[in-house]
Design a protein around this motif. Structure first.
Motif, mmCIF file in Angstrom:
data_model
loop_
_atom_site.group_PDB
_atom_site.id
_atom_site.type_symbol
_atom_site.label_atom_id
_atom_site.label_comp_id
_atom_site.label_asym_id
_atom_site.label_seq_id
_atom_site.Cartn_x
_atom_site.Cartn_y
_atom_site.Cartn_z
ATOM 1 N N ASP A 14 4.271 50.783 8.545
ATOM 2 C CA ASP A 14 5.327 51.739 8.846
ATOM 3 C C ASP A 14 6.420 51.743 7.789
ATOM 4 O O ASP A 14 6.624 50.758 7.059
ATOM 5 C CB ASP A 14 5.982 51.407 10.196
ATOM 6 N N VAL A 15 7.111 52.884 7.736
ATOM 7 C CA VAL A 15 8.381 52.973 7.030
ATOM 8 C C VAL A 15 9.466 52.847 8.090
ATOM 9 O O VAL A 15 9.462 53.589 9.074
ATOM 10 C CB VAL A 15 8.533 54.330 6.315
ATOM 11 N N VAL A 16 10.364 51.902 7.921
ATOM 12 C CA VAL A 16 11.422 51.706 8.904
ATOM 13 C C VAL A 16 12.742 52.202 8.328
ATOM 14 O O VAL A 16 13.075 51.936 7.171
ATOM 15 C CB VAL A 16 11.514 50.218 9.347
ATOM 16 N N VAL A 17 13.473 52.971 9.151
ATOM 17 C CA VAL A 17 14.712 53.626 8.728
ATOM 18 C C VAL A 17 15.768 53.393 9.786
ATOM 19 O O VAL A 17 15.466 53.395 10.995
ATOM 20 C CB VAL A 17 14.484 55.145 8.529
ATOM 21 N N THR A 18 17.018 53.197 9.373
ATOM 22 C CA THR A 18 18.112 53.135 10.348
ATOM 23 C C THR A 18 18.882 54.453 10.314
ATOM 24 O O THR A 18 19.162 54.996 9.244
ATOM 25 C CB THR A 18 19.072 51.979 10.051
ATOM 26 N N ARG A 19 19.210 54.939 11.532
ATOM 27 C CA ARG A 19 19.921 56.214 11.657
ATOM 28 C C ARG A 19 21.156 56.030 12.515
ATOM 29 O O ARG A 19 21.100 55.456 13.613
ATOM 30 C CB ARG A 19 19.012 57.266 12.282
ATOM 31 N N PHE A 20 22.308 56.516 11.999
ATOM 32 C CA PHE A 20 23.556 56.399 12.727
ATOM 33 C C PHE A 20 23.696 57.523 13.749
ATOM 34 O O PHE A 20 23.168 58.627 13.561
ATOM 35 C CB PHE A 20 24.750 56.445 11.759
ATOM 36 N N GLU A 21 24.446 57.256 14.791
ATOM 37 C CA GLU A 21 24.692 58.275 15.818
ATOM 38 C C GLU A 21 25.429 59.472 15.242
ATOM 39 O O GLU A 21 25.232 60.610 15.663
ATOM 40 C CB GLU A 21 25.509 57.648 16.956
ATOM 41 N N ARG A 22 26.256 59.226 14.257
ATOM 42 C CA ARG A 22 27.016 60.277 13.572
ATOM 43 C C ARG A 22 27.158 59.877 12.105
ATOM 44 O O ARG A 22 27.055 58.692 11.774
ATOM 45 C CB ARG A 22 28.397 60.464 14.209
ATOM 46 N N PRO A 23 27.387 60.845 11.217
ATOM 47 C CA PRO A 23 27.542 60.481 9.807
ATOM 48 C C PRO A 23 28.744 59.562 9.605
ATOM 49 O O PRO A 23 29.822 59.805 10.161
ATOM 50 C CB PRO A 23 27.763 61.828 9.112
ATOM 51 N N VAL A 24 28.549 58.529 8.823
ATOM 52 C CA VAL A 24 29.630 57.590 8.575
ATOM 53 C C VAL A 24 29.661 57.214 7.098
ATOM 54 O O VAL A 24 28.664 57.303 6.397
ATOM 55 C CB VAL A 24 29.493 56.303 9.423
ATOM 56 N N ASN A 25 30.816 56.766 6.675
ATOM 57 C CA ASN A 25 31.000 56.231 5.338
ATOM 58 C C ASN A 25 30.483 54.798 5.302
ATOM 59 O O ASN A 25 30.690 54.036 6.236
ATOM 60 C CB ASN A 25 32.488 56.276 4.990
ATOM 61 N N ASP A 26 29.812 54.436 4.227
ATOM 62 C CA ASP A 26 29.235 53.095 4.122
ATOM 63 C C ASP A 26 30.233 52.000 4.457
ATOM 64 O O ASP A 26 30.005 51.162 5.334
ATOM 65 C CB ASP A 26 28.702 52.859 2.696
ATOM 66 N N LEU A 27 31.340 51.983 3.734
ATOM 67 C CA LEU A 27 32.286 50.895 3.898
ATOM 68 C C LEU A 27 33.024 50.961 5.233
ATOM 69 O O LEU A 27 33.460 49.946 5.754
ATOM 70 C CB LEU A 27 33.303 50.902 2.744
ATOM 71 N N ALA A 28 33.161 52.155 5.802
ATOM 72 C CA ALA A 28 33.931 52.320 7.039
ATOM 73 C C ALA A 28 33.089 52.133 8.286
ATOM 74 O O ALA A 28 33.615 52.172 9.400
ATOM 75 C CB ALA A 28 34.583 53.705 7.055
ATOM 76 N N CYS A 29 31.781 51.943 8.162
ATOM 77 C CA CYS A 29 30.923 51.864 9.342
ATOM 78 C C CYS A 29 31.194 50.587 10.132
ATOM 79 O O CYS A 29 31.033 49.471 9.628
ATOM 80 C CB CYS A 29 29.449 51.916 8.927
ATOM 81 N N ARG A 30 31.591 50.781 11.384
ATOM 82 C CA ARG A 30 31.856 49.658 12.275
ATOM 83 C C ARG A 30 31.708 50.125 13.713
ATOM 84 O O ARG A 30 32.320 51.105 14.119
ATOM 85 C CB ARG A 30 33.269 49.118 12.041
ATOM 86 N N GLY A 31 30.860 49.459 14.457
ATOM 87 C CA GLY A 31 30.692 49.774 15.868
ATOM 88 C C GLY A 31 30.082 51.129 16.152
ATOM 89 O O GLY A 31 30.286 51.686 17.236
ATOM 90 N N VAL A 32 29.301 51.691 15.213
ATOM 91 C CA VAL A 32 28.644 52.983 15.424
ATOM 92 C C VAL A 32 27.219 52.744 15.908
ATOM 93 O O VAL A 32 26.458 51.979 15.296
ATOM 94 C CB VAL A 32 28.627 53.806 14.116
ATOM 95 N N ASP A 33 26.859 53.380 17.032
ATOM 96 C CA ASP A 33 25.505 53.213 17.574
ATOM 97 C C ASP A 33 24.476 53.559 16.506
ATOM 98 O O ASP A 33 24.594 54.566 15.799
ATOM 99 C CB ASP A 33 25.296 54.108 18.791
ATOM 100 N N THR A 34 23.434 52.731 16.422
ATOM 101 C CA THR A 34 22.427 52.881 15.379
ATOM 102 C C THR A 34 21.043 52.711 15.974
ATOM 103 O O THR A 34 20.843 51.891 16.882
ATOM 104 C CB THR A 34 22.641 51.838 14.261
ATOM 105 N N GLU A 35 20.112 53.508 15.490
ATOM 106 C CA GLU A 35 18.732 53.455 15.971
ATOM 107 C C GLU A 35 17.817 53.047 14.838
ATOM 108 O O GLU A 35 18.015 53.438 13.679
ATOM 109 C CB GLU A 35 18.326 54.827 16.508
#
Length: 575
Positions: free
Chosen positions: A271-292
């Motif tokens: 498989d190719v495994v990918v992480t996807r955020f619930e909403r678009p976020v900035n790399d450095l600012a990402c904190r506590g965002v639901d992720t799949e």
């Protein structure tokens, strides 16, 4: 000085005044009757009094004339030019599609007998029988793309051949034009150019249509080799694209640090495994965002599973010898995590960072069985790297400071870490200490780094950079230290992710994204030949927006993560 023109032929003399043309100008006349070409003259020089008398033979009485005036030097330097007396007796003719042509005239005007000459904006090119035939270096109406990496700006240099005239233009740099005339042997005589300086033909390199080198102008004192390639067909990649959701692409994002849909990508056994955020976020600012965590089949890109995972999971890397990935998360606390092929979190380790410190890249060292986390600082806070054991994610060491904002890292032989920061300083680290540092700005100029890899066949370090020239920079810090650069020449685009090409050790695969100058945000794959310091002709368009991750399997299957357009691409090269 107004030119007094006397045309004599079967109907007697027709007179006209043209306007100011310098003595020595060559003039030729075409005659028409009922809009049909009926005759022409040879090339006759204007005398010191601004007068010229031209003899013209016509098959019918002319009703109107078209006057072509050429600068003296433009005619005098032509190959095959006969003696002055013969020039006037050999009539010019309308040029064919691909045959030799006279250079562009300085003036074209038309008149009917008894009326003054009025300038003509568009007129057909002319030829004459004494012009030597020349080879078609570029096909009719074909644009050749020039690969030249010496210029301090991206100019989108292109070349066109019209008969035996070659024009090289820089549409993105004002005033950039070089004109040359193709000789019968395929070499080109170039006129001096403000932007290009003095240029001379050279033996054709590689598979270029023509090669030459220039000195002066934008190139200052250096000699710049330029290779012109015919437009190559698209690279023969069989492509498949899969959206990870229903989000609209974030058009115009230019990579590092911008809001993105996807956080990372890695290749597991099937498989190719990918992480996807619930909403678009900035790399450095990402904190506590639901992720799949999403899994896609290697061959079909069909999704096989999707599971919730740790918040803001990013920078996935395959764990050597295991069907697992390691990545960075931020659920309020920053940490490292190992995750298996079922999406289960196997192990985590919390990391303590300062208030102005953020994770910015991850590299795996298979030889030492360790993982390296690059930490960037904000403001005056320096960056550094942290090293952990891969097995249990236990902390090993914090390295020496790396500068304010480290951008990317790669692992060299013997566990040496090579990092590059926003100030374009490459630092080699071993056992936590800086063992060498190289300032790219000295040789390469200023820019913003995107990716860094080491090319094993040449031992050169490659850095993709966003600069005024949008180039991949190649240097051998432990050798001569010289900086070479090469960028995409068929499209105006900046390099993003880089990957070694397993099918040919000389090549590197590079992803490029359109820039503001190009007026589009399309994304391309292209090959670079590292030893020859050049991009190879041909590109493959794969989507929209920057490529955050580029992975190539041992058998040459390419996977690209278009993190800003919420897509993954699978591409197989079929040359």
């Amino acid at each position: 000085m107004a030119l007094a023109l006397a045309v004599t032929g079967c109907r007697g003399a027709d007179l006209a005044a043209i306007g100011d043309l310098p003595p020595g100008t060559y003039v030729a006349i075409l005659a028409y009757a009922d809009d049909t070409f009926v005759g022409s003259s040879g090339l006759t020089r204007v005398d010191s009094n601004g007068r010229v008398a031209i003899a013209l033979d016509a098959v019918d009485d002319p009703e109107r004339y078209v006057v072509y005036a050429y600068d003296f030097d433009a005619i005098d330097r032509l190959h095959g030019r006969p003696a002055e007396a013969d020039l006037a007796t050999i009539p010019v003719a309308l040029a064919g599609t691909n045959g030799p042509r006279l250079p562009a005239p300085a003036f074209v005007g038309g008149f009917v007998p008894g009326d003054p000459v009025s300038q003509v904006a568009v007129a057909p090119d002319l030829t004459v029988s004494w012009l030597p035939d020349c080879p078609a270096l570029l096909g009719f109406d074909e644009i050749g793309h020039a690969n030249e990496s010496c210029r301090p700006l991206v100019c989108g240099t292109v070349a066109r051949q019209s008969g035996c005239t070659l024009d090289v233009e820089t549409p993105l740099c004002a005033g950039g034009r070089l004109r040359g005339f193709v000789r019968g042997d395929g070499t080109v005589d170039f006129e001096p150019s403000v932007q290009f300086g003095a240029c001379v033909s050279r033996a054709t390199r590689y598979d270029a249509a023509l090669s030459f080198e220039c000195q002066g102008g934008f190139f200052e004192g250096s000699v710049c080799p330029i290779d012109v390639y015919s437009r190559a067909p698209p690279l023969a990649f069989e492509m498949m694209t899969r959206s990870t959701g229903d989000a609209e692409p974030i058009v115009g994002a230019q990579g590092v640090g911008g809001p993105r849909h996807l956080g990372g990508m890695a290749l597991l056994d099937g498989d190719v495994v990918v992480t996807r955020f619930e909403r678009p976020v900035n790399d450095l600012a990402c904190r506590g965002v639901d992720t799949e965590l999403l899994f896609f089949d290697h061959d079909s890109l069909l999704q096989t599973q999707g599971v919730p995972t740790l918040d803001c999971l990013r920078w996935l890397r395959r764990v050597p010898g295991a069907d697992e990935v390691v990545g960075v998360y931020n659920d309020g606390d920053v940490g490292l995590a190992r995750i298996d092929a079922a999406g289960e979190v196997v192990r985590t380790a919390t990391i303590t960072l300062g208030p102005n410190e953020f994770p910015n890249d991850v590299a795996v060292d298979p030889g030492q069985n360790r993982v390296v986390l690059l930490v960037t600082g904000v403001g005056d806070t320096p960056g550094y790297a942290m090293v952990f054991e891969l097995d249990d994610l236990s902390f090993v060491e914090r390295t020496a400071d790396l500068g304010r904002t480290p951008r990317a890292a790669t692992i060299l032989s013997g566990g040496v870490i090579a990092s590059i920061d926003s100030d374009l300083e490459i630092v080699y680290l071993a056992q936590g200490q800086s063992i060498a540092a190289y300032d790219m700005r000295t040789q390469c100029g200023k820019g913003s780094a995107r990716d860094i890899i080491r090319h094993p066949a040449t031992s050169r370090i490659l850095v993709s950079m966003r600069t005024e020239v949008h180039a991949i920079f190649s240097l051998d810090p432990e050798g001569d230290g010289t900086c070479r650069r090469f960028g995409l020449f068929e499209e105006v685009a900046e390099p993003q992710a880089l990957a070694l090409w397993p099918n040919d050790p000389d090549l590197v695969l590079a992803a490029f994204d359109g820039t503001e100058e190009s007026g589009h945000d399309r994304t391309f794959l292209a090959f670079a030949h590292v030893a020859e310091s050049r991009m190879l002709p041909g590109v493959a368009e794969i989507g929209v927006g920057p490529v955050a991750e580029l992975e190539v399997t041992r058998d040459g299957v390419v996977f690209a993560l278009l993190a800003w357009s919420d897509r993954i691409v699978r591409a197989v090269y079929r040359p």
